[in-house]
Structures are given as C-alpha cells and as structure tokens.
Design a protein around this motif. Structure first.
Motif, PDB file in Angstrom:
ATOM      1  N   ILE A   1       0.801  -1.118  -0.073  1.00 34.94           N
ATOM      2  CA  ILE A   1       0.187   0.037   0.020  1.00 34.94           C
ATOM      3  C   ILE A   1       0.710   1.298   0.056  1.00 34.94           C
ATOM      4  CG2 ILE A   1      -1.462   1.321   1.470  1.00 34.94           C
ATOM      5  CD1 ILE A   1      -2.920  -1.301   2.354  1.00 34.94           C
ATOM      6  N   ALA A   2       1.942   1.176   0.849  1.00 33.40           N
ATOM      7  CA  ALA A   2       2.811   2.478   0.779  1.00 33.40           C
ATOM      8  C   ALA A   2       3.547   2.593  -0.657  1.00 33.40           C
ATOM      9  CB  ALA A   2       3.902   2.114   1.929  1.00 33.40           C
ATOM     10  N   LYS A   3       4.045   1.325  -1.255  1.00 36.83           N
ATOM     11  CA  LYS A   3       4.692   1.517  -2.585  1.00 36.83           C
ATOM     12  C   LYS A   3       3.652   2.091  -3.576  1.00 36.83           C
ATOM     13  CE  LYS A   3       8.007  -1.961  -1.976  1.00 36.83           C
ATOM     14  NZ  LYS A   3       8.752  -3.492  -2.452  1.00 36.83           N
ATOM     15  N   CYS A   4       2.334   1.729  -3.392  1.00 31.53           N
ATOM     16  CA  CYS A   4       1.191   2.033  -4.214  1.00 31.53           C
ATOM     17  C   CYS A   4       1.077   3.740  -4.183  1.00 31.53           C
ATOM     18  CB  CYS A   4       0.020   1.659  -4.161  1.00 31.53           C
ATOM     19  SG  CYS A   4      -0.113  -0.076  -4.723  1.00 31.53           S
ATOM     20  N   TRP A   5       1.309   4.225  -2.964  1.00 27.52           N
ATOM     21  CA  TRP A   5       1.200   5.565  -2.758  1.00 27.52           C
ATOM     22  C   TRP A   5       2.704   6.330  -3.491  1.00 27.52           C
ATOM     23  CZ3 TRP A   5       4.583   9.364  -0.787  1.00 27.52           C
ATOM     24  CH2 TRP A   5       4.084  10.639  -0.727  1.00 27.52           C
ATOM     25  N   ASP A   6       3.658   5.614  -3.179  1.00 25.28           N
ATOM     26  CA  ASP A   6       4.867   6.290  -3.612  1.00 25.28           C
ATOM     27  C   ASP A   6       4.827   6.081  -5.344  1.00 25.28           C
ATOM     28  OD1 ASP A   6       7.263   7.235  -2.408  1.00 25.28           O
ATOM     29  OD2 ASP A   6       8.108   5.145  -2.005  1.00 25.28           O
ATOM     30  N   ASN A   7       4.012   5.339  -6.007  1.00 28.68           N
ATOM     31  CA  ASN A   7       4.272   5.205  -7.090  1.00 28.68           C
ATOM     32  C   ASN A   7       2.630   5.736  -7.838  1.00 28.68           C
ATOM     33  OD1 ASN A   7       6.623   3.855  -7.949  1.00 28.68           O
ATOM     34  ND2 ASN A   7       6.181   2.763  -6.233  1.00 28.68           N
ATOM     35  N   ARG A   8       2.054   6.644  -7.177  1.00 24.81           N
ATOM     36  CA  ARG A   8       0.635   6.574  -7.622  1.00 24.81           C
ATOM     37  C   ARG A   8       0.801   7.248  -8.719  1.00 24.81           C
ATOM     38  NH1 ARG A   8       3.116  10.041  -4.149  1.00 24.81           N
ATOM     39  NH2 ARG A   8       3.160  12.409  -4.342  1.00 24.81           N
ATOM     40  N   ASP A   9       1.441   8.171  -9.169  1.00 27.32           N
ATOM     41  CA  ASP A   9       1.416   8.817 -10.691  1.00 27.32           C
ATOM     42  C   ASP A   9       1.581   7.727 -11.794  1.00 27.32           C
ATOM     43  OD1 ASP A   9       0.662  11.199  -9.605  1.00 27.32           O
ATOM     44  OD2 ASP A   9       2.747  11.904  -9.578  1.00 27.32           O
ATOM     45  N   GLY A  10       2.629   6.822 -11.686  1.00 32.47           N
ATOM     46  CA  GLY A  10       2.989   5.817 -12.645  1.00 32.47           C
ATOM     47  C   GLY A  10       1.951   4.804 -12.705  1.00 32.47           C
ATOM     48  N   PHE A  11       1.237   4.540 -11.411  1.00 36.48           N
ATOM     49  CA  PHE A  11       0.058   3.404 -11.484  1.00 36.48           C
ATOM     50  C   PHE A  11      -1.063   4.191 -12.080  1.00 36.48           C
ATOM     51  CE2 PHE A  11       2.534   0.699  -8.121  1.00 36.48           C
ATOM     52  CZ  PHE A  11       3.067  -0.146  -9.196  1.00 36.48           C
ATOM     53  N   ALA A  12      -1.274   5.351 -11.915  1.00 34.22           N
ATOM     54  CA  ALA A  12      -2.656   6.105 -12.338  1.00 34.22           C
ATOM     55  C   ALA A  12      -3.638   5.920 -11.267  1.00 34.22           C
ATOM     56  CB  ALA A  12      -2.953   5.634 -13.640  1.00 34.22           C
ATOM     57  N   LEU A  13      -3.219   5.911 -10.054  1.00 35.97           N
ATOM     58  CA  LEU A  13      -4.245   5.684  -8.870  1.00 35.97           C
ATOM     59  C   LEU A  13      -4.776   7.157  -8.583  1.00 35.97           C
ATOM     60  CD1 LEU A  13      -1.878   3.332  -6.749  1.00 35.97           C
ATOM     61  CD2 LEU A  13      -3.516   2.717  -8.578  1.00 35.97           C
ATOM     62  N   PRO A  14      -6.122   6.763  -8.158  1.00 36.64           N
ATOM     63  CA  PRO A  14      -6.871   7.969  -7.377  1.00 36.64           C
ATOM     64  C   PRO A  14      -6.514   8.043  -5.919  1.00 36.64           C
ATOM     65  CG  PRO A  14      -8.198   5.934  -7.362  1.00 36.64           C
ATOM     66  CD  PRO A  14      -6.881   5.393  -8.226  1.00 36.64           C
ATOM     67  N   THR A  15      -7.141   8.928  -5.359  1.00 34.65           N
ATOM     68  CA  THR A  15      -6.963   9.160  -3.880  1.00 34.65           C
ATOM     69  C   THR A  15      -7.508   8.196  -3.205  1.00 34.65           C
ATOM     70  OG1 THR A  15      -7.190  11.708  -4.189  1.00 34.65           O
ATOM     71  CG2 THR A  15      -7.280  10.686  -1.932  1.00 34.65           C
ATOM     72  N   PHE A  16      -6.784   7.782  -2.194  1.00 36.88           N
ATOM     73  CA  PHE A  16      -7.150   6.734  -1.254  1.00 36.88           C
ATOM     74  C   PHE A  16      -6.595   6.805   0.111  1.00 36.88           C
ATOM     75  CE2 PHE A  16      -3.269   5.075  -3.164  1.00 36.88           C
ATOM     76  CZ  PHE A  16      -2.503   4.834  -2.224  1.00 36.88           C
TER      77      PHE A  16
END
Length: 334
Positions: free
Chosen positions: A24-39
């Motif tokens: 989950i932390a890595k997802c926030w770290d790579n939030r732009d590369g993974f194209a993730l919404p706010t969580f």
C-alpha cells in the motif's frame, strides 16, 4: 481515471506483519505511475513505518485525504497494543487487521468512502480471536446485510474474468456441493455484477463443465446433464446470454475468450489457474452482489518476504484501479 471519485477509496492494511503495509505504501509512492486515485489507508502507522521510510499523513476523516494525498500516505490511525514484527503474525495483529476491515467497510457503507480495497489477512490468527467467517468476503457481506450465498468472488484481469461456483473445498467434495440452484445463483450474481460494476449492458457468460470433455454425453460423468444443463436452461429462460457447458480445457484460449465476458467455473482451481496463468501480476478479486464496491489483490500475506522490500505492489495497484473504475461505473448508473 476518466473521472474523479467523489470520495476517496478506503484501504484496510490487512495483517500488520504481512506485505499489506508495504504494497500500500509503495502504491502511494508510485501513485502517478500506477494512475491511482486518492485513497486513505486504515491501520497502525507503525506497521507502515517498519517497512517504508516515506511520509505518512494522519487523518481523522476520509475527506481530509484529498488535501493530504500529495504530501504523504493518508492514514486513519489505529493504535495496536503492540508493534508487529514483519513476517511474525500475532493475535494482537489480527485484532488490528479486523478493526481496519470493520472501519473500511463502515466508511463505504456510509458513503464516506467510494469503495473498499482489502489488504491480505491471516485466517489462522483471525480464527484465534473468534472470527467466525470463512474469509473477508463473508464478513463484508454480513456487515452489508447480504447473505453470503448471494455474493460471488470474481477474479478479473485485462483479458479474462472467472467466477468459481464452489471455492475452498476438497476436490472430492465438489460434486456433492454442486446443484442447479447454486449454479443459477452464482451465474445470476455474476451477470448482474457485470452490468452494475463493469457497465456491460448484455453480459455474456460461458459456463464450464465439471468433467473432462464436459462429460462426453454422460460417458465421463453425468453432472453436466443432470445439474449444469438445467441451470443453463433456467438462466437462458430469464433472458440471460449464457452458453455451455463448455469443456474447461478449451475455454480459455484467446479465440474462446473473445466470445464471453466472464466464465463461470465449477471449482476453485478451474477458475484460478487460467486467471493466474494469464494475469498473475494484475488479477483482482472482486466481490459481486454487495451494495458497496469491494476489491482485493489476488495474493496473501506473504509472511516469508514481509519486511524485505521484495513485495510487488502491482496487484494492489490493480485492485485500487478496479475499485475506482467500478465505483465510477456505479455512480454513473445511479
């Protein structure tokens, strides 16, 4: 994302000694590369700090996550009685993972969160604290006031979606648990879920056989003739686009997959082997039949690699993206 979510996603960290906090932390770290919404994550911040040295933004309400998301991982804090060591699950950690799940579901039910993404938990530890459910799916269903028999697990990847009729059973017990009514129920839930969460107006469902060659006209088993075919006929009579029973060994190649939107399979491995062979890094566990959106990465706690910076965040990222897509689809259809 083509549209923004009205509220953030809520993510339970799962067992604090597993890889949930790390991915989950890595997802926030790579939030732009993974194209993730706010969580917003929910759990003990010490379990995140133990495996990641990035910034954490403590929030009290999911609505604060939007402002915090650019600066750190938004997290609703749970105070565990002790800090779990990565790779060493405990009863105390089970309490924390259950509390995290409970809060995440409550936020989604209240509308404060757009959807729930659940981190992996350790069932052995949960059972030790009195957890009475086979898994998180059944717990979420109960909290939503839905009978577990009316929800289904779908494994969804970019080119394949599968739904098992039976799940965690010894293979020898599968035929005894199959019934036309169960296949109809699972099929109906899958078809409605494809409409509601995936926006497929007229979904196509391919239904597998149980036996080799789909029973070979009764020569290799009669379940197709006596159980599966009547269920297919009943669903077709309701107007659903269903086909089968199909031999499982010819159901999953590329040309076959072009003819359906999901495959209904008779047992656990019949559904999970093809999805994991094709989409091991990005298959998502989606629970259909709930009043809320719930997804999860298709992996476990991986205690053997927890705390070693080896966990792959891509399955969690895929679960987050699909939760957002399904939530947007539901909002558009409302």
């Amino acid at each position: 994302m083509t549209r923004a979510l009205r509220t953030p996603l809520a993510i339970s960290l799962g067992d604090p000694a597993g890889i949930g906090p790390e991915v989950i932390a890595k997802c926030w770290d790579n939030r732009d590369g993974f194209a993730l919404p706010t969580f917003v994550a929910i759990g003990d911040p010490r379990s995140v700090a133990a495996v990641w040295d990035g910034p954490i933004e403590l929030v009290d309400d999911p609505r604060q996550a939007d402002a915090a998301f650019d600066y750190g991982l938004p997290l609703i804090q749970l105070n565990a009685p002790r800090t779990d060591v990565p790779g060493h699950p405990s009863v105390a950690g089970a309490h924390t993972s259950l509390d995290s799940l409970e809060i995440a579901v409550g936020l989604a039910r209240s509308g404060s969160a757009a959807a729930v993404v659940t981190g992996p938990v350790a069932k052995e530890q949960l059972y030790a604290i009195g957890f009475q459910h086979p898994g998180q799916t059944e717990f979420v269903a109960e909290r939503c006031g839905i009978s577990p028999g009316n929800v289904v697990m779908m494994l969804a990847g970019p080119t394949l979606r599968t739904v098992p009729v039976t799940t965690h059973l010894p293979l020898s017990e599968v035929p005894a648990h199959l019934s036309s009514a169960l296949i109809e129920s699972r099929g109906r839930a899958a078809l409605r879920g494809l409409q509601r969460s995936f926006g497929i107006a007229e979904p196509r469902l391919a239904i597998s056989g149980l036996n080799p060659h789909a029973g070979e006209g009764g020569q290799l088993g009669r379940e197709e003739m006596e159980i599966i075919e009547p269920a297919i006929a009943a669903l077709a009579a309701e107007g659903w686009r269903v086909t089968g029973p199909h031999p499982a060994d010819t159901l999953f190649h590329a040309r076959a997959r072009a003819n359906y939107d999901a495959a209904l399979c008779m047992y656990h491995d019949q559904a999970l082997i093809p999805i994991k062979a094709l989409h091991f890094e990005d298959a998502v566990n989606v629970t259909l039949g709930l009043p809320i959106v719930r997804t999860a990465p298709d992996h476990g706690t991986a205690f053997d690699i927890a705390g070693q910076d080896l966990a792959d965040p891509r399955p969690m990222a895929a679960a987050i993206r699909m939760a957002a897509e399904n939530a947007i689809q539901r909002a558009d259809a409302a």
